[in-house]
Write an enzyme that holds these catalytic residues in place. Sequence first.
Site, PDB file in Angstrom:
ATOM      1  N   SER A   1       0.723  -1.148   0.021  1.00 35.99           N
ATOM      2  CA  SER A   1      -0.131  -0.064   0.016  1.00 35.99           C
ATOM      3  C   SER A   1       1.005   1.128  -0.027  1.00 35.99           C
ATOM      4  CB  SER A   1      -0.922  -0.046   1.442  1.00 35.99           C
ATOM      5  OG  SER A   1      -1.561   1.289   1.354  1.00 35.99           O
TER       6      SER A   1
ATOM      7  N   TYR B   1      -2.443  -0.335  10.590  1.00 34.29           N
ATOM      8  CA  TYR B   1      -2.012  -0.581   9.252  1.00 34.29           C
ATOM      9  C   TYR B   1      -1.188  -0.430   8.593  1.00 34.29           C
ATOM     10  CZ  TYR B   1      -3.634  -0.441   4.222  1.00 34.29           C
ATOM     11  OH  TYR B   1      -4.046  -0.878   3.046  1.00 34.29           O
TER      12      TYR B   1
END
Length: 701
Positions: free
Chosen positions: A578, A591
């Site tokens: 990501s 995250y």
Amino acid sequence: MDTATQAVKLLDNQWDDAKAAALDEPGLLLYRSNLLGADKRITNYGGGNTSAKVMETDPLTGETVEVLWVKGSGGDVGTIKLDGFATLYMDKLRSLKNLYKGVEDEDRMVGFLPHATFNLNTRAASIDTPLHGFLPYKHVDHMHPDAIIAIAASRNSRELTREIFGEEIGWLPWRRPGFQLGLDLEAFAKANPNAKGVVLESHGLFTWADDAKECYALTLRIINQAIQWFAERTAGKAAFGGAVASSLGRDERRRIAARLMPEIRGRIGQAERKLGHFDDQDAVLEFVNSADLKPLAQLGTSCPDHFLRTKIRPLVLDFDPKSPDVDAVLAGLDAALEAYRADYTRYYEQSKHPNSPKMRDPNPVIFLIPGVGMLSFARDKATARIASEFYVNAINVMRGASSVSEYQGLPEQEAFDIEYWLLEEAKLQRMPRPKSLAGRVAFITGGAGGIGRATAERLVGEGACVVLADIDEESLATTVQEFSKRFGQDSVRGVRLNVTSEPDVLSSFIEASVEFGGIDILVSNAGIASSAPVEDTDLAMWNRNIDILATGYFLVSREAFRLFRRQKLGGNVVFVSSKNGLASSPNASAYCTAKAAEIHLARCLALEGAEAGIRVNTVNPDAVLRGSKIWTGEWREQRAASSKLAVDELEEHYRKRSLLKLNVFPEDIAEAIYFLASDLSAKSTGNIINVDAGNATSFTR
């Protein structure tokens, strides 16, 4: 009829008069063909052919002419459509007899078939066309039923044919398909006007009639007669000399196959990647466990269609299920393969002609393992599976022939003349060029989500097979069903996988190895997202992110590395990380940290895998909302709240935030994954590709 005969499952007549009434003659031919090809006891995939002689209007003269409709080259009667039939003027086809100079002229005659084409049909006529065209009957079926080939491959096949069928079905000695065999069939039919068919030695069955329904019913009746005869003659007899080994349990068989298949695949797939298929059905186990396994396997197959798919003979691996030592098999695998290749080279050198094509791949296609089953390998999954089906046909033939007589394979020279026939070579040369990922298997975690599905579609489109792994069983089943319908069942498998469970990961790789023979590409894409200020991030949230996005990626990568090293074919790992792995975001510490761990794990793996040809790269998406599971729940609401936006404003917000002012879709990520998974990036490892429409904070340098 005795009890043994009653227990035999005979072929059912599936003809529907109401459906047939609405069909013209070509339609009836198609209907009959599809019915016959639907049962593998009647004919194998791609094997046999059907024809009808139809009165048509000549588009040039307007006159009524007789036209032969016959299955075209390379077709399959079970799945054929009308455009799969070649059409030829019968008068022109018959006139070719005037040009024929003898058996040495066979190949030249095939070149004349296009000159007889009716109505500019582009479907190429096969070498079997004269076999149908010269028979003086309107409808002809040529099938490869196991029960008939068992008769045809017996040492005294002529006598057995007479015993079973009397004068109704004749017999002709072995001859390679072509013009001369067509003339032989014509001569037999004219000399025996009451005969309704013929058994071709070591080949198959011809039947004929002047009505489509009658021809279909006749074909079924003759095959059933053979099936019934065998049931009566073999009742109470042990097949293949009886069993000398016992089958291992199903799970153990699959575990052993999963260990062997990547090792074999690596050894036979250096020049061209191979995909594998495992078959442990009852017929296979009966054969591999039998006393006559090795002598019968050495005799080779009989029917031309069989050894074109399976090579003339299989490789029997030395394995004792009573003391199952897989390591011993692996230790002897190189020697076993070398011996097989040496024998195949001998077969080629002793049989070749001055103009024969170069020797093809000398590795085995079929591997037989006592107590375990059969492995088959080919350039794609469908071909490997079909090769397995053909060898099951060969097993059935050997069972029947050896039970009532003495089985005989086709002599090596005759087998070679079929396998290396110049016409067969020309057909191979016309095959389309393999796609960029042909022969490769991709294992995709999170395979039922937006990016996973898009990636699978991109890779399958380039010829790969895919194993979709996902914890969401409902979405997984739906995706596998959809892909099977669109791309074929041979292209996709699904496996339920929790990437945080070590036993799940191990078992999923066993399934991948059993289904395809191994893997070449790992796309690690399983995802989760969470959002909370650090002081509100509980340990469960933190652990869940780390477990799935770091530990999960480690577990599947470790198992992939183990498999890649066993295969010795290199390997390819692509992490879907990501933008947040490079650029921190507020209220997402768990995250972002886990995604950063992914990226660094990929770098470490790139260092470790390079010497084995294992490449590891990363794709960093950003804001891929469409089709994404993680954007359908709280994460979407949390990210909207973090930016003080309404949920439906989020996608437009991300578009405007990007440098290029573009949205990012799953297909965009899939394109980057394909690039890294393919040879287009063969000299790249340890790299990161950002697919985020431009975000300065995540620039890698």
